[in-house]
Design a protein around this motif. Sequence first.
Motif, PDB file in Angstrom:
ATOM      1  N   ALA A 276      -9.123  -0.560 -33.563  1.00 15.51           N
ATOM      2  CA  ALA A 276      -9.282  -1.882 -34.193  1.00 15.51           C
ATOM      3  C   ALA A 276      -9.236  -1.699 -35.712  1.00 15.51           C
ATOM      4  O   ALA A 276      -9.739  -0.702 -36.243  1.00 15.51           O
ATOM      5  N   PHE A 277      -8.620  -2.692 -36.389  1.00 15.53           N
ATOM      6  CA  PHE A 277      -8.576  -2.717 -37.852  1.00 15.53           C
ATOM      7  C   PHE A 277      -9.253  -3.992 -38.338  1.00 15.53           C
ATOM      8  O   PHE A 277      -9.082  -5.057 -37.743  1.00 15.53           O
TER       9      PHE A 277
ATOM     10  N   GLN B 246       1.867  -0.176 -33.573  1.00 16.39           N
ATOM     11  CA  GLN B 246       1.134  -1.411 -33.294  1.00 16.39           C
ATOM     12  C   GLN B 246       1.040  -2.240 -34.565  1.00 16.39           C
ATOM     13  O   GLN B 246       0.793  -1.712 -35.648  1.00 16.39           O
ATOM     14  N   SER B 247       1.269  -3.555 -34.433  1.00 18.88           N
ATOM     15  CA  SER B 247       1.116  -4.476 -35.560  1.00 18.88           C
ATOM     16  C   SER B 247      -0.273  -5.096 -35.507  1.00 18.88           C
ATOM     17  O   SER B 247      -0.633  -5.720 -34.517  1.00 18.88           O
ATOM     18  N   PHE B 248      -1.031  -4.908 -36.585  1.00 17.18           N
ATOM     19  CA  PHE B 248      -2.397  -5.433 -36.654  1.00 17.18           C
ATOM     20  C   PHE B 248      -2.432  -6.614 -37.613  1.00 17.18           C
ATOM     21  O   PHE B 248      -2.107  -6.480 -38.803  1.00 17.18           O
TER      22      PHE B 248
ATOM     23  N   ALA C 293      -3.217   2.274 -28.788  1.00 21.04           N
ATOM     24  CA  ALA C 293      -3.311   0.886 -29.257  1.00 21.04           C
ATOM     25  C   ALA C 293      -4.415   0.105 -28.543  1.00 21.04           C
ATOM     26  O   ALA C 293      -4.894  -0.901 -29.067  1.00 21.04           O
TER      27      ALA C 293
ATOM     28  N   MET D  35     -10.774   1.233 -40.038  1.00 21.81           N
ATOM     29  CA  MET D  35     -10.183   1.606 -38.752  1.00 21.81           C
ATOM     30  C   MET D  35     -11.286   2.158 -37.858  1.00 21.81           C
ATOM     31  O   MET D  35     -12.042   3.036 -38.263  1.00 21.81           O
TER      32      MET D  35
ATOM     33  N   LEU E  60      -4.656  -8.963 -39.705  1.00 22.34           N
ATOM     34  CA  LEU E  60      -5.981  -8.729 -40.277  1.00 22.34           C
ATOM     35  C   LEU E  60      -6.751 -10.009 -40.561  1.00 22.34           C
ATOM     36  O   LEU E  60      -7.838  -9.958 -41.144  1.00 22.34           O
TER      37      LEU E  60
ATOM     38  N   PHE F 254       0.758  -8.755 -41.473  1.00 20.91           N
ATOM     39  CA  PHE F 254       0.225  -7.704 -40.602  1.00 20.91           C
ATOM     40  C   PHE F 254       0.581  -6.339 -41.173  1.00 20.91           C
ATOM     41  O   PHE F 254       1.429  -6.215 -42.063  1.00 20.91           O
TER      42      PHE F 254
ATOM     43  N   ASP G 291       1.894  -2.541 -39.911  1.00 15.64           N
ATOM     44  CA  ASP G 291       2.467  -1.743 -38.829  1.00 15.64           C
ATOM     45  C   ASP G 291       1.854  -0.352 -38.911  1.00 15.64           C
ATOM     46  O   ASP G 291       2.023   0.351 -39.920  1.00 15.64           O
TER      47      ASP G 291
END
Length: 199
Positions: A77-78, A175-177, A73, A101, A179, A161, A163
């Motif tokens: 990066a997203f 990890q929760s991204f 994590a 990604m 955006l 987000f 998951d």
Amino acid sequence: MAVNGTTGIGPVEPGEGTHGRDLPEPEATPPPHPGRRRATLALAVTAALLAAGGYLYATRPHDPPPPEVPYPAQTVAFAFLGDRVPPSGAPPRSFSFAVRMSVLEGPPVTVPRIGQPYAGLSLTEKPPVPFRTKAGSPREITITMHVTDCATVPKDAGLPFLDVTLRNTRAIQVQSFILGSRYAQHLSHSLKVACSNDR
């Protein structure tokens, strides 16, 4: 008392019928053989060198341990890229978008699963999970969402987000991204369009 001009002091001589004990002459120690002397000297030098080498090895400065592999994590990066046309054969009330990604450093990262928090939505991804991404090779992922229940999806998605389960050689993490606002606007608009007949 002196007899015949002699004194009583002098060495004792053996009497008649007796013999003096002949002690053996001490043997002369032969000098050491030159080859044996060299071998002894070589053994002594070898022992000294081994002792010095052992001391140097034991007291040498130790190299610092290699740095630990970062958690996945910390390296991923997203980014939201924009909407995409849903694939052919997608069910009604489906919409698609793309994300990028990137693995910033460290070993490759595998994605076994991508999910989202809303009960009324399901998603598929292309490429399908699991897939692997390495540092320096960003991957574009197309995500298609399908609304299964308009009553349980938000009318306005504020901070939506994804998951994402991530795995590298150190750990597995979920990890929760988030955006960003463009993704939130896209998702809110797409949900309104998908559920316009139900509302």
